[in-house]
Write an enzyme that holds these catalytic residues in place. Structure first.
Site, PDB file in Angstrom:
ATOM      1  N   ASN A  30       0.021   0.789  -9.103  1.00 13.18           N
ATOM      2  CA  ASN A  30      -0.142  -0.671  -9.164  1.00 13.18           C
ATOM      3  C   ASN A  30       1.185  -1.355  -9.465  1.00 13.18           C
ATOM      4  O   ASN A  30       1.489  -2.425  -8.929  1.00 13.18           O
ATOM      5  CB  ASN A  30      -1.144  -1.049 -10.263  1.00 13.18           C
ATOM      6  CG  ASN A  30      -2.589  -0.939  -9.804  1.00 13.18           C
ATOM      7  OD1 ASN A  30      -2.855  -0.741  -8.620  1.00 13.18           O
ATOM      8  ND2 ASN A  30      -3.509  -1.063 -10.733  1.00 13.18           N
TER       9      ASN A  30
ATOM     10  N   GLY B  92       0.831  -1.206   0.000  1.00 13.68           N
ATOM     11  CA  GLY B  92       0.000   0.000   0.000  1.00 13.68           C
ATOM     12  C   GLY B  92       0.868   1.259   0.000  1.00 13.68           C
ATOM     13  O   GLY B  92       0.577   2.233  -0.704  1.00 13.68           O
ATOM     14  N   ASP B  93       1.933   1.234   0.781  1.00 14.82           N
ATOM     15  CA  ASP B  93       2.839   2.394   0.855  1.00 14.82           C
ATOM     16  C   ASP B  93       3.483   2.643  -0.510  1.00 14.82           C
ATOM     17  O   ASP B  93       3.581   3.779  -0.978  1.00 14.82           O
ATOM     18  CB  ASP B  93       3.973   2.133   1.869  1.00 14.82           C
ATOM     19  CG  ASP B  93       3.444   1.725   3.234  1.00 14.82           C
ATOM     20  OD1 ASP B  93       2.311   2.107   3.570  1.00 14.82           O
ATOM     21  OD2 ASP B  93       4.171   1.023   3.968  1.00 14.82           O
TER      22      ASP B  93
HETATM   23  N1  LIG Z   1      -0.537 -10.067  -4.992  1.00 14.37           N
HETATM   24  C1  LIG Z   1      -0.490  -8.934  -5.701  1.00 14.37           C
HETATM   25  N2  LIG Z   1      -0.342  -8.979  -7.045  1.00 14.37           N
HETATM   26  C2  LIG Z   1      -0.276  -7.840  -7.782  1.00 14.37           C
HETATM   27  N3  LIG Z   1      -0.349  -6.601  -7.260  1.00 14.37           N
HETATM   28  C3  LIG Z   1      -0.497  -6.489  -5.921  1.00 14.37           C
HETATM   29  C4  LIG Z   1      -0.575  -7.631  -5.072  1.00 14.37           C
HETATM   30  N4  LIG Z   1      -0.720  -7.223  -3.808  1.00 14.37           N
HETATM   31  C5  LIG Z   1      -0.722  -5.871  -3.850  1.00 14.37           C
HETATM   32  N5  LIG Z   1      -0.589  -5.424  -5.117  1.00 14.37           N
HETATM   33  C6  LIG Z   1      -0.576  -4.024  -5.590  1.00 14.37           C
HETATM   34  O1  LIG Z   1      -0.309  -3.182  -4.476  1.00 14.37           O
HETATM   35  C7  LIG Z   1      -1.445  -2.333  -4.206  1.00 14.37           C
HETATM   36  C8  LIG Z   1      -1.630  -2.204  -2.698  1.00 14.37           C
HETATM   37  O2  LIG Z   1      -1.848  -3.476  -2.124  1.00 14.37           O
HETATM   38  P1  LIG Z   1      -2.896  -3.725  -0.951  1.00 14.37           P
HETATM   39  O3  LIG Z   1      -2.700  -5.122  -0.496  1.00 14.37           O
HETATM   40  O4  LIG Z   1      -4.266  -3.349  -1.409  1.00 14.37           O
HETATM   41  O5  LIG Z   1      -2.416  -2.649   0.130  1.00 14.37           O
HETATM   42  P2  LIG Z   1      -2.063  -2.800   1.690  1.00 14.37           P
HETATM   43  O6  LIG Z   1      -0.627  -3.224   1.730  1.00 14.37           O
HETATM   44  O7  LIG Z   1      -2.248  -1.414   2.208  1.00 14.37           O
HETATM   45  O8  LIG Z   1      -3.037  -3.795   2.276  1.00 14.37           O
HETATM   46  C9  LIG Z   1      -2.629  -2.974  -4.933  1.00 14.37           C
HETATM   47  O9  LIG Z   1      -3.590  -2.009  -5.304  1.00 14.37           O
HETATM   48  C10 LIG Z   1      -1.939  -3.606  -6.142  1.00 14.37           C
HETATM   49  O10 LIG Z   1      -1.742  -2.638  -7.144  1.00 14.37           O
HETATM   50  O1  LIG Z   2       2.019  -2.968   4.137  1.00 15.23           O
HETATM   51  P1  LIG Z   2       1.446  -1.574   4.145  1.00 15.23           P
HETATM   52  O2  LIG Z   2       0.010  -1.537   4.552  1.00 15.23           O
HETATM   53  O3  LIG Z   2       1.690  -0.833   2.866  1.00 15.23           O
HETATM   54  O4  LIG Z   2       2.226  -0.706   5.273  1.00 15.23           O
HETATM   55  C1  LIG Z   2       2.792  -1.311   6.442  1.00 15.23           C
HETATM   56  C2  LIG Z   2       2.112  -0.749   7.669  1.00 15.23           C
HETATM   57  O5  LIG Z   2       0.748  -1.066   7.602  1.00 15.23           O
HETATM   58  C3  LIG Z   2       2.729  -1.364   8.924  1.00 15.23           C
HETATM   59  O6  LIG Z   2       2.138  -0.794  10.088  1.00 15.23           O
HETATM   60  C4  LIG Z   2       4.221  -1.125   8.981  1.00 15.23           C
HETATM   61  O7  LIG Z   2       4.729  -1.749  10.137  1.00 15.23           O
HETATM   62  C5  LIG Z   2       4.874  -1.662   7.719  1.00 15.23           C
HETATM   63  O8  LIG Z   2       6.244  -1.425   7.751  1.00 15.23           O
HETATM   64  C6  LIG Z   2       4.272  -1.035   6.498  1.00 15.23           C
HETATM   65  O9  LIG Z   2       4.497   0.355   6.476  1.00 15.23           O
END
Ligand SMILES: Nc1ncnc2c1ncn2[C@@H]1O[C@H](COP(=O)(O)OP(=O)(O)O)[C@@H](O)[C@H]1O
Ligand SMILES: O=P([O-])([O-])O[C@@H]1[C@@H](O)[C@H](O)[C@@H](O)[C@H](O)[C@@H]1O
Length: 366
Positions: A293, A268-269
């Site tokens: 993405n 996500g970051d």
């Molecule tokens: N397994 C994956 N395959 C392809 N892209 C991914 C995958 N996981 C994450 N991403 C990419 O990273 C972005 C953020 O991932 P996400 O899991 O939604 O965020 P978070 O880490 O905050 O839970 C997604 O919108 C996608 O573009």
């Molecule tokens: O995986 P993600 O949601 O993009 O972001 C993560 C945070 O949710 C988490 O608290 C931190 O310890 C990780 O280092 C990373 O920043």
């Protein structure tokens, strides 16, 4: 698109025409990244499988350094990180903190335990439970530099970006992008990370002055997308399903890139930083989300690192700065070559096998 600052607040009229593009004669697009570096302990099946530098600020710095525009001759992308750590901080010499050092505090460095389940990344089941085991000091408005920035990223992980700090960012920056995790995380007595409704927080009134709010699909119900999209553009990331953008009057889906997920931390970051970099290049929000993405997929797929860890025992002597280069095939050459070939082959194969990736990286208006 909303401007970060109120019209007569800090900026000239008409600045919103080119939200993040440099104005004529302005050499840099300096950014302000606010959120603390932290220690991450990764646990699988009750066993510690890794300890790493964490914190959105670290992932964001790496992506911005790699992808944001910079002036010719200038070594680093122009942005400042305001982050706090304790004297126990273990990663001062890692690339991101070494380039942009944190402020030192008496309290310990923020630390998270991340407990992973074996389920694959999915929008519908969290694949990680987080527990905050230490919390460093919050970041106060007075910790921010007293000058103007082209853009700001509010990327707290443990409640360190106070409402008054976000408000100060909004005053200093032409456009502010916010990660919902900085606003809606709540911690129970044991440190387990939960969420509160954004509407019930003091951050809610600031939304009309935020440009983009990014939330994961797990966070989205707490953000209240239907209400929030009337105040700013909301981006909901959905793991391997890519992301969706919601604004007042429309929405679009941006399909993901295929990735073999090794560790979802930082996806996500990295997405948010890739998205911001796209805006800095002058891309539309939907095209910037493509870049988001891409960096999200790159963050989760540490395939090459895994291969190196598995196939090669770490050498005890340094062979970059020292004189220990050799030009012979090593004993692991054949095995390493085969593993890398296999990883390269998997990418197009996975793309074919997963019909949702058929239009990988494409945008559909909905
Ligand atoms: N397994 C994956 N395959 C392809 N892209 C991914 C995958 N996981 C994450 N991403 C990419 O990273 C972005 C953020 O991932 P996400 O899991 O939604 O965020 P978070 O880490 O905050 O839970 C997604 O919108 C996608 O573009
Ligand atoms: O995986 P993600 O949601 O993009 O972001 C993560 C945070 O949710 C988490 O608290 C931190 O310890 C990780 O280092 C990373 O920043």
């Amino acid at each position: 698109m909303p401007l970060a600052a109120e019209p007569d607040d800090t900026h000239e009229e008409g600045e919103d025409q080119q939200l993040l593009l440099a104005k004529k004669g302005e050499p840099t697009l300096e950014g302000l990244v606010v959120g603390s570096y932290c220690h991450d302990v990764l646990i699988r099946g009750g066993r510690v499988v890794g300890e790493t530098l964490g914190g959105a600020a670290a992932f964001v710095s790496n992506v911005l350094d790699a992808a944001s525009p910079r002036e010719a001759e200038q070594g680093e992308a122009p942005f400042v990180v305001v982050s706090k750590v304790g004297r126990d901080f273990a990663y001062a010499s890692a690339p991101a903190p070494a380039r942009r050092p944190p402020l030192l505090c008496a309290s310990p460095t923020t630390s998270f335990h991340a407990q992973f389940s074996d389920a694959a990344a999915s929008a519908h089941a969290p694949d990680r439970e987080l527990r905050r085991v230490h919390a460093c000091d919050p970041i106060y408005p007075a910790d921010l530099p007293d000058r103007r920035f082209a853009y700001g990223l509010a990327v707290g992980v443990a409640g360190e970006v106070l409402p008054e700090t976000l408000e100060r960012m909004i005053r200093l920056c032409r456009a502010v992008l916010v990660d919902a995790q900085a606003l809606i995380r709540a911690f129970d007595g044991d440190g387990a990370v939960g969420h509160v409704a954004l509407e019930d927080t003091p951050y809610a009134r600031l939304l009309p002055r935020v440009a983009f709010l990014k939330a994961s699909s797990e966070e989205a119900p707490y953000v209240g997308v239907e209400t929030a999209r009337r105040r700013c553009c909301v981006i909901v990331t959905d793991g391997r399903d890519g992301c969706r953008l919601y604004w007042d009057g429309g929405e679009a889906r941006v399909a993901p890139f295929p990735a073999v997920q090794v560790d979802p931390t930082g996806a996500g970051d990295s997405f948010l930083a890739g998205f911001a970099a796209g805006l800095l290049w002058g891309l539309s929000a939907t095209d910037a989300a493509l870049l988001g993405n891409f960096f999200g997929a790159a963050a989760v797929s540490q395939a090459v690192k895994e291969i190196l860890e598995e196939k090669i025992a770490k050498r005890s002597s340094p062979c970059i700065n020292g004189t220990t280069f050799t030009f012979d095939r090593s004993s692991v050459h054949d095995e390493l070559h085969a593993a890398l070939q296999e990883a390269a082959r998997l990418i197009p194969e996975q793309q074919q096998a997963d019909p949702t990736n058929g239009n990988c990286g494409d945008i559909c208006s909905v």
